[in-house]
Write a protein that holds these residues in place. Structure first.
Motif, PDB file in Angstrom:
ATOM      1  N   VAL A 215      39.211 -49.683  25.078  1.00 21.24           N
ATOM      2  CA  VAL A 215      39.606 -50.908  24.388  1.00 21.24           C
ATOM      3  C   VAL A 215      38.603 -51.227  23.283  1.00 21.24           C
ATOM      4  O   VAL A 215      38.977 -51.648  22.183  1.00 21.24           O
ATOM      5  CB  VAL A 215      39.721 -52.077  25.381  1.00 21.24           C
ATOM      6  N   ALA A 216      37.321 -51.015  23.547  1.00 25.43           N
ATOM      7  CA  ALA A 216      36.294 -51.299  22.548  1.00 25.43           C
ATOM      8  C   ALA A 216      36.479 -50.452  21.293  1.00 25.43           C
ATOM      9  O   ALA A 216      36.234 -50.927  20.180  1.00 25.43           O
ATOM     10  CB  ALA A 216      34.906 -51.063  23.138  1.00 25.43           C
ATOM     11  N   ARG A 217      36.922 -49.217  21.447  1.00 25.04           N
ATOM     12  CA  ARG A 217      37.147 -48.369  20.270  1.00 25.04           C
ATOM     13  C   ARG A 217      38.259 -48.938  19.393  1.00 25.04           C
ATOM     14  O   ARG A 217      38.164 -48.935  18.155  1.00 25.04           O
ATOM     15  CB  ARG A 217      37.484 -46.947  20.704  1.00 25.04           C
ATOM     16  N   ALA A 218      39.321 -49.435  20.028  1.00 22.24           N
ATOM     17  CA  ALA A 218      40.421 -50.021  19.254  1.00 22.24           C
ATOM     18  C   ALA A 218      39.981 -51.302  18.563  1.00 22.24           C
ATOM     19  O   ALA A 218      40.308 -51.549  17.395  1.00 22.24           O
ATOM     20  CB  ALA A 218      41.613 -50.290  20.175  1.00 22.24           C
ATOM     21  N   VAL A 219      39.232 -52.146  19.260  1.00 18.18           N
ATOM     22  CA  VAL A 219      38.745 -53.393  18.677  1.00 18.18           C
ATOM     23  C   VAL A 219      37.811 -53.093  17.506  1.00 18.18           C
ATOM     24  O   VAL A 219      37.880 -53.737  16.448  1.00 18.18           O
ATOM     25  CB  VAL A 219      38.035 -54.248  19.747  1.00 18.18           C
ATOM     26  N   ALA A 220      36.942 -52.099  17.671  1.00 19.67           N
ATOM     27  CA  ALA A 220      36.031 -51.730  16.584  1.00 19.67           C
ATOM     28  C   ALA A 220      36.804 -51.244  15.365  1.00 19.67           C
ATOM     29  O   ALA A 220      36.431 -51.538  14.221  1.00 19.67           O
ATOM     30  CB  ALA A 220      35.054 -50.653  17.065  1.00 19.67           C
ATOM     31  N   ARG A 229      47.482 -51.389   7.901  1.00 19.93           N
ATOM     32  CA  ARG A 229      48.764 -51.694   8.539  1.00 19.93           C
ATOM     33  C   ARG A 229      48.794 -51.099   9.951  1.00 19.93           C
ATOM     34  O   ARG A 229      49.439 -50.076  10.219  1.00 19.93           O
ATOM     35  CB  ARG A 229      49.926 -51.158   7.705  1.00 19.93           C
ATOM     36  N   TRP A 230      48.100 -51.767  10.848  1.00 21.27           N
ATOM     37  CA  TRP A 230      47.963 -51.260  12.207  1.00 21.27           C
ATOM     38  C   TRP A 230      49.281 -51.358  12.967  1.00 21.27           C
ATOM     39  O   TRP A 230      50.021 -52.331  12.831  1.00 21.27           O
ATOM     40  CB  TRP A 230      46.897 -52.043  12.967  1.00 21.27           C
ATOM     41  N   THR A 231      49.538 -50.341  13.784  1.00 21.37           N
ATOM     42  CA  THR A 231      50.653 -50.354  14.730  1.00 21.37           C
ATOM     43  C   THR A 231      50.086 -50.137  16.119  1.00 21.37           C
ATOM     44  O   THR A 231      48.921 -49.733  16.283  1.00 21.37           O
ATOM     45  CB  THR A 231      51.656 -49.234  14.415  1.00 21.37           C
ATOM     46  N   LEU A 232      50.894 -50.395  17.133  1.00 21.83           N
ATOM     47  CA  LEU A 232      50.448 -50.162  18.507  1.00 21.83           C
ATOM     48  C   LEU A 232      50.079 -48.698  18.695  1.00 21.83           C
ATOM     49  O   LEU A 232      49.065 -48.377  19.323  1.00 21.83           O
ATOM     50  CB  LEU A 232      51.545 -50.576  19.487  1.00 21.83           C
ATOM     51  N   ALA A 233      50.881 -47.805  18.115  1.00 22.24           N
ATOM     52  CA  ALA A 233      50.609 -46.376  18.243  1.00 22.24           C
ATOM     53  C   ALA A 233      49.288 -46.007  17.568  1.00 22.24           C
ATOM     54  O   ALA A 233      48.510 -45.202  18.095  1.00 22.24           O
ATOM     55  CB  ALA A 233      51.758 -45.571  17.647  1.00 22.24           C
ATOM     56  N   GLY A 234      49.023 -46.592  16.392  1.00 23.86           N
ATOM     57  CA  GLY A 234      47.788 -46.300  15.690  1.00 23.86           C
ATOM     58  C   GLY A 234      46.557 -46.758  16.449  1.00 23.86           C
ATOM     59  O   GLY A 234      45.546 -46.048  16.512  1.00 23.86           O
ATOM     60  N   LEU A 235      46.629 -47.944  17.052  1.00 22.42           N
ATOM     61  CA  LEU A 235      45.503 -48.462  17.830  1.00 22.42           C
ATOM     62  C   LEU A 235      45.319 -47.665  19.122  1.00 22.42           C
ATOM     63  O   LEU A 235      44.187 -47.429  19.561  1.00 22.42           O
ATOM     64  CB  LEU A 235      45.719 -49.945  18.140  1.00 22.42           C
ATOM     65  N   ALA A 236      46.432 -47.244  19.721  1.00 24.49           N
ATOM     66  CA  ALA A 236      46.346 -46.416  20.926  1.00 24.49           C
ATOM     67  C   ALA A 236      45.641 -45.095  20.618  1.00 24.49           C
ATOM     68  O   ALA A 236      44.841 -44.595  21.420  1.00 24.49           O
ATOM     69  CB  ALA A 236      47.743 -46.161  21.494  1.00 24.49           C
ATOM     70  N   LEU A 241      44.339 -43.173  24.076  1.00 24.83           N
ATOM     71  CA  LEU A 241      45.260 -43.378  25.191  1.00 24.83           C
ATOM     72  C   LEU A 241      46.695 -43.312  24.699  1.00 24.83           C
ATOM     73  O   LEU A 241      46.957 -43.433  23.498  1.00 24.83           O
ATOM     74  CB  LEU A 241      45.013 -44.740  25.845  1.00 24.83           C
ATOM     75  N   SER A 242      47.624 -43.129  25.639  1.00 25.83           N
ATOM     76  CA  SER A 242      49.024 -43.228  25.275  1.00 25.83           C
ATOM     77  C   SER A 242      49.340 -44.671  24.916  1.00 25.83           C
ATOM     78  O   SER A 242      48.615 -45.593  25.304  1.00 25.83           O
ATOM     79  CB  SER A 242      49.917 -42.782  26.442  1.00 25.83           C
ATOM     80  N   ARG A 243      50.419 -44.882  24.170  1.00 32.14           N
ATOM     81  CA  ARG A 243      50.763 -46.232  23.729  1.00 32.14           C
ATOM     82  C   ARG A 243      50.968 -47.174  24.907  1.00 32.14           C
ATOM     83  O   ARG A 243      50.460 -48.294  24.916  1.00 32.14           O
ATOM     84  CB  ARG A 243      52.021 -46.184  22.862  1.00 32.14           C
ATOM     85  N   THR A 257      47.737 -59.216  23.767  1.00 30.65           N
ATOM     86  CA  THR A 257      48.224 -57.933  23.292  1.00 30.65           C
ATOM     87  C   THR A 257      47.331 -57.413  22.174  1.00 30.65           C
ATOM     88  O   THR A 257      46.630 -58.190  21.511  1.00 30.65           O
ATOM     89  CB  THR A 257      49.655 -58.060  22.755  1.00 30.65           C
ATOM     90  N   PRO A 258      47.354 -56.107  21.919  1.00 31.49           N
ATOM     91  CA  PRO A 258      46.553 -55.570  20.824  1.00 31.49           C
ATOM     92  C   PRO A 258      46.916 -56.179  19.474  1.00 31.49           C
ATOM     93  O   PRO A 258      46.031 -56.545  18.695  1.00 31.49           O
ATOM     94  CB  PRO A 258      46.875 -54.068  20.858  1.00 31.49           C
ATOM     95  N   LEU A 259      48.198 -56.312  19.186  1.00 29.36           N
ATOM     96  CA  LEU A 259      48.603 -56.880  17.903  1.00 29.36           C
ATOM     97  C   LEU A 259      48.333 -58.379  17.856  1.00 29.36           C
ATOM     98  O   LEU A 259      48.087 -58.938  16.784  1.00 29.36           O
ATOM     99  CB  LEU A 259      50.078 -56.581  17.633  1.00 29.36           C
ATOM    100  N   GLY A 260      48.357 -59.030  19.012  1.00 30.12           N
ATOM    101  CA  GLY A 260      47.972 -60.438  19.052  1.00 30.12           C
ATOM    102  C   GLY A 260      46.505 -60.609  18.718  1.00 30.12           C
ATOM    103  O   GLY A 260      46.122 -61.535  17.990  1.00 30.12           O
ATOM    104  N   TYR A 261      45.666 -59.705  19.230  1.00 31.31           N
ATOM    105  CA  TYR A 261      44.245 -59.759  18.894  1.00 31.31           C
ATOM    106  C   TYR A 261      44.036 -59.506  17.407  1.00 31.31           C
ATOM    107  O   TYR A 261      43.227 -60.184  16.757  1.00 31.31           O
ATOM    108  CB  TYR A 261      43.446 -58.727  19.700  1.00 31.31           C
ATOM    109  N   LEU A 262      44.764 -58.521  16.867  1.00 30.94           N
ATOM    110  CA  LEU A 262      44.673 -58.215  15.438  1.00 30.94           C
ATOM    111  C   LEU A 262      44.969 -59.450  14.600  1.00 30.94           C
ATOM    112  O   LEU A 262      44.226 -59.769  13.655  1.00 30.94           O
ATOM    113  CB  LEU A 262      45.653 -57.104  15.083  1.00 30.94           C
TER     114      LEU A 262
END
Length: 331
Positions: A215-220, A229-236, A241-243, A257-262
């Protein structure tokens, strides 16, 4: 080094460091500091307070009980961080409820030292400051009722910072205001860093994300390039990890959610730009990942309840009102 608001959105060469990003958007102000010198069988009750407190033990030991909770032992070199303004008790023995702190600390000049029981057995340096930056609501709810930084390198830096704040308040010099602001940031950073290193329990939300490697890698990645233009797949993919697994893990760790955090991070950056620069709305919209000013304004209103211009006016008005001087009790 803390990033200025003018460079917070364009840092492709910077190391991805979400903790620095968050702390850089916090705005510590109205800092006060004081010492406490005690002896004998002492006990002091502190009522609810505004802002964040850091108490660093220089000599002796005591017991801390926050909001009626189980007492925790503190010894010389330890630091206690109280981020939510909850009432607490400090005492030479556990389970005690003694005198009101207001009687001990008031009146006390900035940077002064309160004495109880003649002093000599116990000494504590404390500071308190308010936080009002756009990232405050992202950071503080993630923290437990109190944080303990045990003696060691991190605690030593905290203690030095608190004592230095007290000295700057006690004997103002040219540049003291800026020194205190930077020292307050250092207190925040060292406290949060130490809690991560010590695997502090009770962390949640955004702060808990830093304890989970994926999770820290995605947040970073979000912090390094919020305009992408981040997508769930891109952050995964950033998390490795898988989406589906990533989405479930992110929500479990951070309760969003990841996009909610974004979106929340983009709004925090936008709020900082709106109040800390003269950038045009179109420029701010592009910096935080929106293709048009209209799309940005709609998202901003949805998240904050204000249009961008209304927000800027409201914050400017409240900041102007807060600038009116008023006495602050140093405790």
């Amino acid at each position: 080094m803390l990033q200025s608001s003018d460079s917070c959105c364009h840092r492709p060469e910077a190391r991805m460091d979400p903790l620095s990003d968050i702390v850089a958007l916090l705005k510590p102000h109205e800092c006060v500091a004081a010492g406490f010198d005690a002896a004998g069988d002492w006990s002091i009750q502190f009522e609810r307070h505004a802002g964040l407190k850091c108490n660093a033990l220089v000599k002796g030991g005591c017991w801390l009980s926050v909001d009626g909770g189980k007492p925790v032992r503190l010894d010389a070199g330890d630091c206690a961080i109280l981020p939510h303004g909850l009432p607490f008790v400090l005492s030479a023995r556990p389970g005690r409820f003694g005198v009101d702190a207001a009687e001990i600390y008031s009146p006390l000049p900035h940077g002064g030292t309160a004495t109880y029981g003649g002093g000599g057995d116990f000494f504590m340096a404390g500071s308190r400051f308010l936080l009002s930056g756009p990232a405050t609501e992202m950071l503080l709810p993630s923290l437990p009722p109190f944080l303990i930084v045990r003696a060691g390198a991190e605690g030593e830096v905290l203690r030095w910072s608190v004592e230095r704040i007290a000295r700057e308040l006690r004997t103002p010099q040219p540049g003291s205001s800026l020194a205190i602001a930077h020292l307050s940031h250092l207190v925040l950073m060292q406290a949060l860093r130490a809690c991560l290193l010590q695997e502090q329990t009770g962390l949640g939300g955004w702060f808990a994300a830093l304890t989970d490697a994926s999770v820290a890698r995605a947040v970073a990645a979000i912090h390094a390039n919020p305009a992408r233009r981040w997508t769930l797949a891109g952050l995964a993919a950033e998390a490795g990890l898988s989406r589906t697994t990533f989405a479930e893990r992110f929500r479990k760790v951070t309760d969003q959610t990841p996009l909610g955090y974004l979106t929340r991070w983009r709004m925090a950056l936008a709020m900082d730009r709106l109040t800390g620069s003269n950038a045009a709305l179109g420029q701010i919209a592009a910096e935080v990942g929106y293709a048009s000013q209209a799309a940005f304004s709609a998202a901003f209103r949805r998240e904050t309840g204000y249009s961008p211009r209304q927000y800027a006016r409201e914050i400017h008005a409240s900041s102007t009102a807060a600038a009116v001087s008023r006495p602050i009790v140093a405790r």
